[in-house]
Design a protein around this motif. Sequence first.
Motif, PDB file in Angstrom:
ATOM      1  N   VAL A   1      29.364  48.892  48.444  1.00 22.75           N
ATOM      2  CA  VAL A   1      29.208  49.654  47.232  1.00 22.75           C
ATOM      3  C   VAL A   1      30.607  50.723  46.301  1.00 22.75           C
ATOM      4  O   VAL A   1      30.628  50.385  45.537  1.00 22.75           O
ATOM      5  CB  VAL A   1      27.879  50.618  46.711  1.00 22.75           C
ATOM      6  N   THR A   2      30.503  51.433  47.802  1.00 25.90           N
ATOM      7  CA  THR A   2      32.170  52.373  47.067  1.00 25.90           C
ATOM      8  C   THR A   2      33.063  51.696  46.899  1.00 25.90           C
ATOM      9  O   THR A   2      34.271  51.779  45.614  1.00 25.90           O
ATOM     10  CB  THR A   2      32.572  53.352  48.018  1.00 25.90           C
ATOM     11  N   ALA A   3      33.409  50.398  47.718  1.00 24.63           N
ATOM     12  CA  ALA A   3      35.028  49.105  46.821  1.00 24.63           C
ATOM     13  C   ALA A   3      34.716  48.530  46.001  1.00 24.63           C
ATOM     14  O   ALA A   3      35.260  48.783  45.447  1.00 24.63           O
ATOM     15  CB  ALA A   3      35.107  48.422  48.515  1.00 24.63           C
ATOM     16  N   VAL A   4      33.146  48.236  45.016  1.00 17.47           N
ATOM     17  CA  VAL A   4      32.770  47.342  44.735  1.00 17.47           C
ATOM     18  C   VAL A   4      33.083  48.600  43.494  1.00 17.47           C
ATOM     19  O   VAL A   4      34.208  48.230  42.613  1.00 17.47           O
ATOM     20  CB  VAL A   4      32.432  46.396  44.488  1.00 17.47           C
ATOM     21  N   ALA A   5      32.771  49.555  43.644  1.00 13.62           N
ATOM     22  CA  ALA A   5      33.264  50.474  42.578  1.00 13.62           C
ATOM     23  C   ALA A   5      34.482  50.692  41.944  1.00 13.62           C
ATOM     24  O   ALA A   5      35.629  50.993  40.860  1.00 13.62           O
ATOM     25  CB  ALA A   5      32.578  52.249  42.712  1.00 13.62           C
ATOM     26  N   TRP A   6      35.856  50.352  43.592  1.00 14.82           N
ATOM     27  CA  TRP A   6      36.842  51.446  43.159  1.00 14.82           C
ATOM     28  C   TRP A   6      37.675  50.147  42.734  1.00 14.82           C
ATOM     29  O   TRP A   6      37.942  50.168  41.816  1.00 14.82           O
ATOM     30  CB  TRP A   6      37.625  51.394  44.046  1.00 14.82           C
ATOM     31  N   SER A   7      36.713  48.600  43.040  1.00  9.55           N
ATOM     32  CA  SER A   7      37.830  47.667  42.100  1.00  9.55           C
ATOM     33  C   SER A   7      37.037  47.216  41.048  1.00  9.55           C
ATOM     34  O   SER A   7      37.725  46.676  40.488  1.00  9.55           O
ATOM     35  CB  SER A   7      36.870  46.368  43.241  1.00  9.55           C
ATOM     36  N   ALA A   8      36.182  47.647  40.629  1.00 10.75           N
ATOM     37  CA  ALA A   8      36.268  47.704  39.536  1.00 10.75           C
ATOM     38  C   ALA A   8      36.084  48.934  38.440  1.00 10.75           C
ATOM     39  O   ALA A   8      36.424  48.653  36.765  1.00 10.75           O
ATOM     40  CB  ALA A   8      33.845  47.824  39.158  1.00 10.75           C
TER      41      ALA A   8
ATOM     42  N   SER B   1      30.791  37.240  52.710  1.00  9.55           N
ATOM     43  CA  SER B   1      29.595  36.829  50.907  1.00  9.55           C
ATOM     44  C   SER B   1      30.198  38.823  50.205  1.00  9.55           C
ATOM     45  O   SER B   1      30.773  38.980  49.145  1.00  9.55           O
ATOM     46  CB  SER B   1      28.798  37.163  50.999  1.00  9.55           C
ATOM     47  N   ILE B   2      30.595  39.584  50.941  1.00 10.35           N
ATOM     48  CA  ILE B   2      30.981  41.235  51.072  1.00 10.35           C
ATOM     49  C   ILE B   2      32.240  41.498  49.906  1.00 10.35           C
ATOM     50  O   ILE B   2      32.535  41.510  49.557  1.00 10.35           O
ATOM     51  CB  ILE B   2      30.187  42.080  52.073  1.00 10.35           C
ATOM     52  N   ILE B   3      33.076  40.134  50.815  1.00 11.80           N
ATOM     53  CA  ILE B   3      34.614  40.468  50.821  1.00 11.80           C
ATOM     54  C   ILE B   3      34.613  39.815  49.379  1.00 11.80           C
ATOM     55  O   ILE B   3      35.469  40.917  48.993  1.00 11.80           O
ATOM     56  CB  ILE B   3      35.495  40.044  51.652  1.00 11.80           C
ATOM     57  N   THR B   4      34.289  38.854  49.594  1.00 11.82           N
ATOM     58  CA  THR B   4      34.488  37.948  47.658  1.00 11.82           C
ATOM     59  C   THR B   4      33.322  38.827  46.750  1.00 11.82           C
ATOM     60  O   THR B   4      34.553  39.408  45.201  1.00 11.82           O
ATOM     61  CB  THR B   4      33.716  36.809  47.918  1.00 11.82           C
ATOM     62  N   LEU B   5      32.732  39.661  46.849  1.00 12.41           N
ATOM     63  CA  LEU B   5      31.702  40.500  46.109  1.00 12.41           C
ATOM     64  C   LEU B   5      33.109  41.864  45.671  1.00 12.41           C
ATOM     65  O   LEU B   5      33.070  42.376  44.315  1.00 12.41           O
ATOM     66  CB  LEU B   5      30.707  40.986  46.250  1.00 12.41           C
ATOM     67  N   VAL B   6      33.675  41.785  46.664  1.00  8.48           N
ATOM     68  CA  VAL B   6      34.885  43.173  46.468  1.00  8.48           C
ATOM     69  C   VAL B   6      36.089  42.635  45.710  1.00  8.48           C
ATOM     70  O   VAL B   6      36.335  43.197  44.838  1.00  8.48           O
ATOM     71  CB  VAL B   6      34.832  43.972  47.766  1.00  8.48           C
ATOM     72  N   LEU B   7      36.319  41.115  45.904  1.00 11.83           N
ATOM     73  CA  LEU B   7      37.025  40.814  45.563  1.00 11.83           C
ATOM     74  C   LEU B   7      37.155  40.885  44.387  1.00 11.83           C
ATOM     75  O   LEU B   7      38.046  40.404  43.216  1.00 11.83           O
ATOM     76  CB  LEU B   7      38.343  39.456  45.841  1.00 11.83           C
ATOM     77  N   ARG B   8      36.057  40.271  42.777  1.00 13.05           N
ATOM     78  CA  ARG B   8      35.491  39.966  42.178  1.00 13.05           C
ATOM     79  C   ARG B   8      34.939  41.339  41.785  1.00 13.05           C
ATOM     80  O   ARG B   8      34.400  40.690  40.010  1.00 13.05           O
ATOM     81  CB  ARG B   8      34.537  38.976  42.098  1.00 13.05           C
ATOM     82  N   GLY B   9      35.420  42.526  41.865  1.00 11.79           N
ATOM     83  CA  GLY B   9      34.729  43.382  41.308  1.00 11.79           C
ATOM     84  C   GLY B   9      35.672  43.641  39.608  1.00 11.79           C
ATOM     85  O   GLY B   9      35.051  44.513  38.549  1.00 11.79           O
ATOM     86  N   ASP B  10      37.121  43.437  39.803  1.00  9.26           N
ATOM     87  CA  ASP B  10      37.026  43.439  38.746  1.00  9.26           C
ATOM     88  C   ASP B  10      36.867  42.614  37.234  1.00  9.26           C
ATOM     89  O   ASP B  10      37.091  42.899  35.823  1.00  9.26           O
ATOM     90  CB  ASP B  10      38.598  43.347  38.070  1.00  9.26           C
ATOM     91  N   ALA B  11      35.799  41.909  37.999  1.00 11.20           N
ATOM     92  CA  ALA B  11      35.298  40.625  36.792  1.00 11.20           C
ATOM     93  C   ALA B  11      33.477  41.646  36.202  1.00 11.20           C
ATOM     94  O   ALA B  11      33.412  40.462  35.658  1.00 11.20           O
ATOM     95  CB  ALA B  11      35.191  38.995  37.351  1.00 11.20           C
ATOM     96  N   LEU B  12      33.307  41.821  36.758  1.00 11.99           N
ATOM     97  CA  LEU B  12      32.086  42.900  36.700  1.00 11.99           C
ATOM     98  C   LEU B  12      31.459  43.263  35.454  1.00 11.99           C
ATOM     99  O   LEU B  12      30.687  43.771  34.857  1.00 11.99           O
ATOM    100  CB  LEU B  12      32.097  43.955  37.900  1.00 11.99           C
ATOM    101  N   ILE B  13      32.764  43.286  34.824  1.00 14.98           N
ATOM    102  CA  ILE B  13      33.147  44.291  33.392  1.00 14.98           C
ATOM    103  C   ILE B  13      33.948  44.271  32.171  1.00 14.98           C
ATOM    104  O   ILE B  13      35.105  42.854  32.640  1.00 14.98           O
ATOM    105  CB  ILE B  13      34.020  45.988  33.467  1.00 14.98           C
TER     106      ILE B  13
END
Length: 267
Positions: free
Chosen positions: A23-30, A255-267
């Motif tokens: 979740v921290t990595a996804v937040a950073w990616s976002a 799956s997890i790596i993909t979620l982190v890499l797509r963090g910039d598309a969340l917002i």
Amino acid sequence: MKTVKGLALACHPGPTIAVTALVTAVAWSAGRSPAGCLLVAATILTGHLSIGWSNDAIDAARDTIVNRRDKPVVRGLVSRRTLAIGAGVMLVITVPVSLANGLAAGLVHLLFVACAWAYNLGLKSTVISWLPYAVAFGALPSFVTLGTAQVWAPWWATAAGALLGIGAHLANVVPDLADDLATGVRGWPQRLGSYARLLAPLPLALATGLLVIAPAGAIGVVGWIALAVVAALLVTIVLWRNAPFLVTIAIAAVSIITLVLRGDALI
């Protein structure tokens, strides 16, 4: 020191560290700031400590019956009372820490914690044992986006999170199926029996597919590689019925790596 070791082991360190880091990595990616990422890590960590300690406190009697030597209570490293107190303290602490991310984001994280506690307190022994995982993990992308830009996560991120949660539920339970059945735990994976091992990779693979295909824009080389790797791992499981459970974990990792890499598309 023995009690500290017991507390460390009873928090379920693997899932606690993995979810906190994810979740921290996804937040950073976002696009969350460094200070914001630290707050996210503190939020997820305090919540997970309350979840892990409450789980071992509630299950202490069952774990003792089947002599679960991997459990610190059974090994005498920490008492059930200490775990219960620690879980309560962390539950209290995680409330203000969660709300420090913003009211909406904080409430979403507290929903995650509430789902996990509901699972520990009894839903784990029902046919809907998968539901707390689906709701909790489905909410995590919105926890990130609401705390970063005050917007809800897109549908595909929520759906992928829910699928990751279901896959995590199956993957978490499969190694303990025999002990669970011996102590009367009859959740969804236990009712599936040996089929749970075969089913576990599917929601994880679907999550990867959603994360690669659903966001706007081209899939890209990395996306195609992720899909190819997951497809190859699924074929391995189908053709090799006794494939190591690490193959399922590998799909989860993709799956997890993909979620982190797509963090910039969340917002």
